[in-house]
Motif scaffolding. Structure first.
Motif, PDB file in Angstrom:
ATOM      1  N   GLN A  33       2.316  -4.332   1.126  1.00  0.00           N
ATOM      2  CA  GLN A  33       3.725  -4.464   0.727  1.00  0.00           C
ATOM      3  C   GLN A  33       4.419  -5.549   1.551  1.00  0.00           C
ATOM      4  O   GLN A  33       5.162  -6.382   1.012  1.00  0.00           O
ATOM      5  CB  GLN A  33       4.441  -3.123   0.931  1.00  0.00           C
ATOM      6  CG  GLN A  33       3.953  -2.022  -0.002  1.00  0.00           C
ATOM      7  CD  GLN A  33       4.515  -0.659   0.373  1.00  0.00           C
ATOM      8  OE1 GLN A  33       4.472  -0.277   1.538  1.00  0.00           O
ATOM      9  NE2 GLN A  33       5.040   0.059  -0.601  1.00  0.00           N
ATOM     10  N   SER A  74       8.327   2.311   6.923  1.00  0.00           N
ATOM     11  CA  SER A  74       8.295   0.846   6.878  1.00  0.00           C
ATOM     12  C   SER A  74       7.206   0.390   5.912  1.00  0.00           C
ATOM     13  O   SER A  74       6.317   1.166   5.572  1.00  0.00           O
ATOM     14  CB  SER A  74       8.052   0.279   8.277  1.00  0.00           C
ATOM     15  OG  SER A  74       6.800   0.729   8.770  1.00  0.00           O
ATOM     16  N   GLY A  91       3.975  -0.993   4.223  1.00  0.00           N
ATOM     17  CA  GLY A  91       2.563  -1.105   4.571  1.00  0.00           C
ATOM     18  C   GLY A  91       2.128  -2.558   4.554  1.00  0.00           C
ATOM     19  O   GLY A  91       2.888  -3.448   4.167  1.00  0.00           O
ATOM     20  N   VAL A  92       0.891  -2.802   4.968  1.00  0.00           N
ATOM     21  CA  VAL A  92       0.417  -4.178   5.153  1.00  0.00           C
ATOM     22  C   VAL A  92       0.519  -4.992   3.857  1.00  0.00           C
ATOM     23  O   VAL A  92       1.007  -6.126   3.857  1.00  0.00           O
ATOM     24  CB  VAL A  92      -1.046  -4.163   5.657  1.00  0.00           C
ATOM     25  CG1 VAL A  92      -1.631  -5.579   5.647  1.00  0.00           C
ATOM     26  CG2 VAL A  92      -1.111  -3.586   7.068  1.00  0.00           C
ATOM     27  N   ASN A 108      -0.594  11.512  -2.570  1.00  0.00           N
ATOM     28  CA  ASN A 108      -0.297  10.929  -1.258  1.00  0.00           C
ATOM     29  C   ASN A 108      -0.402  11.977  -0.154  1.00  0.00           C
ATOM     30  O   ASN A 108       0.436  12.051   0.744  1.00  0.00           O
ATOM     31  CB  ASN A 108       1.091  10.264  -1.269  1.00  0.00           C
ATOM     32  CG  ASN A 108       1.215   9.249  -2.376  1.00  0.00           C
ATOM     33  OD1 ASN A 108       0.224   8.601  -2.749  1.00  0.00           O
ATOM     34  ND2 ASN A 108       2.398   9.115  -2.949  1.00  0.00           N
ATOM     35  N   ALA A 156      -6.220  -6.552  11.984  1.00  0.00           N
ATOM     36  CA  ALA A 156      -5.994  -5.194  12.482  1.00  0.00           C
ATOM     37  C   ALA A 156      -7.325  -4.510  12.769  1.00  0.00           C
ATOM     38  O   ALA A 156      -7.471  -3.796  13.764  1.00  0.00           O
ATOM     39  CB  ALA A 156      -5.192  -4.394  11.450  1.00  0.00           C
ATOM     40  N   THR A 195      -3.266   8.590  -5.317  1.00  0.00           N
ATOM     41  CA  THR A 195      -2.437   7.785  -4.421  1.00  0.00           C
ATOM     42  C   THR A 195      -1.560   6.877  -5.270  1.00  0.00           C
ATOM     43  O   THR A 195      -2.059   6.201  -6.178  1.00  0.00           O
ATOM     44  CB  THR A 195      -3.296   6.929  -3.475  1.00  0.00           C
ATOM     45  OG1 THR A 195      -4.227   7.770  -2.796  1.00  0.00           O
ATOM     46  CG2 THR A 195      -2.434   6.213  -2.442  1.00  0.00           C
ATOM     47  N   ALA A 244       3.362   2.968   1.872  1.00  0.00           N
ATOM     48  CA  ALA A 244       4.212   2.659   3.025  1.00  0.00           C
ATOM     49  C   ALA A 244       3.634   3.323   4.271  1.00  0.00           C
ATOM     50  O   ALA A 244       2.822   4.238   4.187  1.00  0.00           O
ATOM     51  CB  ALA A 244       5.630   3.164   2.773  1.00  0.00           C
ATOM     52  N   ASN A 245       4.045   2.847   5.425  1.00  0.00           N
ATOM     53  CA  ASN A 245       3.640   3.496   6.677  1.00  0.00           C
ATOM     54  C   ASN A 245       4.350   4.848   6.808  1.00  0.00           C
ATOM     55  O   ASN A 245       5.325   5.119   6.112  1.00  0.00           O
ATOM     56  CB  ASN A 245       3.991   2.602   7.873  1.00  0.00           C
ATOM     57  CG  ASN A 245       3.234   1.299   7.831  1.00  0.00           C
ATOM     58  OD1 ASN A 245       2.054   1.274   7.474  1.00  0.00           O
ATOM     59  ND2 ASN A 245       3.909   0.205   8.154  1.00  0.00           N
ATOM     60  N   ASP A 246       3.858   5.678   7.715  1.00  0.00           N
ATOM     61  CA  ASP A 246       4.419   7.027   7.861  1.00  0.00           C
ATOM     62  C   ASP A 246       5.903   6.997   8.224  1.00  0.00           C
ATOM     63  O   ASP A 246       6.658   7.900   7.871  1.00  0.00           O
ATOM     64  CB  ASP A 246       3.639   7.815   8.934  1.00  0.00           C
ATOM     65  CG  ASP A 246       2.232   8.151   8.459  1.00  0.00           C
ATOM     66  OD1 ASP A 246       2.007   8.106   7.225  1.00  0.00           O
ATOM     67  OD2 ASP A 246       1.363   8.435   9.309  1.00  0.00           O
ATOM     68  N   ASP A 247       6.332   5.956   8.940  1.00  0.00           N
ATOM     69  CA  ASP A 247       7.752   5.890   9.337  1.00  0.00           C
ATOM     70  C   ASP A 247       8.628   5.293   8.232  1.00  0.00           C
ATOM     71  O   ASP A 247       9.820   5.054   8.445  1.00  0.00           O
ATOM     72  CB  ASP A 247       7.899   5.082  10.637  1.00  0.00           C
ATOM     73  CG  ASP A 247       7.476   3.622  10.473  1.00  0.00           C
ATOM     74  OD1 ASP A 247       7.110   3.222   9.337  1.00  0.00           O
ATOM     75  OD2 ASP A 247       7.509   2.886  11.471  1.00  0.00           O
ATOM     76  N   LEU A 281      -5.231  -7.348   7.447  1.00  0.00           N
ATOM     77  CA  LEU A 281      -6.097  -6.166   7.576  1.00  0.00           C
ATOM     78  C   LEU A 281      -7.329  -6.494   8.414  1.00  0.00           C
ATOM     79  O   LEU A 281      -7.785  -5.676   9.212  1.00  0.00           O
ATOM     80  CB  LEU A 281      -6.514  -5.653   6.189  1.00  0.00           C
ATOM     81  CG  LEU A 281      -5.389  -4.979   5.391  1.00  0.00           C
ATOM     82  CD1 LEU A 281      -5.798  -4.783   3.935  1.00  0.00           C
ATOM     83  CD2 LEU A 281      -5.002  -3.632   6.003  1.00  0.00           C
TER      84      LEU A 281
END
Lengths: 162, 265
Positions: A89, A84, A86-87, A9, A157, A73, A79-82, A154
């Motif tokens: 998930q 939260s 990910g799409v 990751n 986005a 990976t 997950a997102n960097d913060d 996705l």
């Protein structure tokens, strides 16, 4: 015993492995990354799916030593960097794509590769793409819906980014 | 698993050197071998992982032959336009092996060397009249498969590539065992440039993969599904297990051959 270095990751990690140490055991026991699950340990259930150099593999059927120098990976990287979801998930959460959740890490990793290769899969293609993942709770219906929902999110986005 | 040493050489000569060690075992993608090791059905002293040898990978067209490196994964074969443009049956076959994760690791060389009686690739090698190239020699597919899990490979001999003559048309019709997704009985059918038709059958034979002379003769004379009706496919020599009786498998040989003919008609 030898020292194995892999990029997990995005982070460089090292640890010790025997000749017969499986990648999943290296991730869980040596690197303490327990998001990747061992369901069957017989290459059938897909709970242990991770990506090695961009391709999905069953980490219970790959030796850690074979991955020395590789880029890996895992579900923790989805997950997102913060922190939260990910799409993909988030799509599982929204579509009730899990009950006990044990198979979910592998499902998410398999769907991530599927959508990378085929951004708008048909339902049949989703079911075909998940042949290596077994779920004993959901009957798959909501997992397929989660994959469809993730594909739409996705695509949306990607469109917004243009 | 028992404990063993592990090595991942990057060139063939180093691999062959390591395979000279007492108790050494070669590994392609490991998708069969690793589960076997987990069951302690095999106890190598050293595992020689061939997946780091780039010269064993790749697909190329050489005149009227398609050459696939032994270390090429099922996924690479399934996704190759060189393969689909030359031997459509191989594309079908590779794309139906196991699941996406198995296809990302498993190799054609590993499948042929293991010669599982329900594996897919041996049927294509036989039906297309492939040549198995090793570090020592070339072996005709008709001589290569020698019964359950047995091949003509000698100690320390490694498959390097498989050369497939390009047929006029080909198809793979798989009837899979739904849980394992191995072949319960599957047929690879090839129409060759000389007009002959070759039929490779996997999953059915008690001695592993085989060609069916009766079906080949009937279809070479008359390439029609109805020609299959007049051929007797005996249950004798078919495998018998909890998934299917010999009679069921014998019937499936005809059914899958008919489907193959219809797919090419």
């Amino acid at each position: 015993m030898s020292t194995i270095s892999i990029t997990v990751n995005g982070k460089q990690k090292s640890g010790d492995a025997q000749g017969n140490t499986l990648l999943v055991d290296f991730l869980r026991s040596e690197l303490k990354m327990t998001g990747t699950h061992v369901g069957c340990d017989t290459s059938q259930c897909g709970a242990c799916v991770v990506h090695v150099n961009g391709e999905s593999v069953k980490s219970c059927s790959v030796f850690a030593s074979a991955c020395d120098g590789a880029t890996v990976t895992t579900i923790e990287g989805m997950a997102n960097d913060d922190g939260s979801l990910g799409v993909i998930q988030a799509a599982f959460q929204e579509q009730h794509g899990l009950q006990c959740g044990f198979c979910t890490p592998g499902m998410v990793m398999s769907i991530a590769e599927m959508l990378k290769n085929n951004p708008q899969p048909t339902e049949a293609e989703i079911r075909e793409g998940l042949k290596g993942n077994i779920c004993r709770c959901t009957g798959y219906h909501n997992i397929v819906k989660a994959a469809q929902s993730a594909a739409a999110a996705l695509a949306g986005a990607a469109q917004a980014a243009e | 698993m028992y404990s063993f040493d592990y090595t991942k050489p990057t060139d063939l000569s180093a691999a062959v050197d390591s395979l000279g060690t007492e108790g050494a075992q070669a590994m392609g993608g490991g998708q069969t071998l690793i589960p076997v090791l987990k069951q302690r059905l095999s106890q190598p002293s050293i595992l020689v992982d061939l997946s780091g040898i780039e010269s064993l990978k790749g697909i190329r067209r050489m005149g009227d032959m398609l050459v696939i490196g032994a270390g090429t994964t099922h996924g690479a074969v399934a996704g190759s336009s060189d393969v689909s443009g030359a031997i459509a049956g191989l594309t079908e076959l590779a794309g139906k092996i196991g699941d996406p994760q198995v296809r990302n690791r498993g190799t054609i060389g590993g499948s042929l060397a293991n010669n599982d009686p329900a594996a897919c690739y041996p049927s294509a090698a036989l039906a297309l009249g492939a040549t198995i190239e090793t570090n020592k020699r070339e072996i005709a597919a008709d001589d290569f498969f020698q019964g359950l899990y047995a091949t003509a490979l000698e100690e320390g001999e490694v498959i390097t590539a498989v050369k497939f003559p390009i047929p006029v048309a080909s198809t793979y019709q798989k009837f899979e065992q739904p849980a394992s997704r191995f072949s319960l009985t599957s047929v690879f059918l090839a129409k060759m440039a000389d007009g002959s038709v070759r039929v490779g059958v996997t999953g059915a034979g008690a001695d592993g993969v085989f060609r069916h002379a009766g079906l080949e003769q009937a279809l070479s004379a008359n390439f029609a599904a109805s020609a299959v009706d007049g051929v007797e496919v005996s249950a004798e020599g078919m495998s018998n297990d909890l998934h299917a009786t010999p009679e069921f498998r014998a019937n499936l040989v005809k059914v899958m051959t008919k489907r193959a003919v219809e797919a090419l008609s």
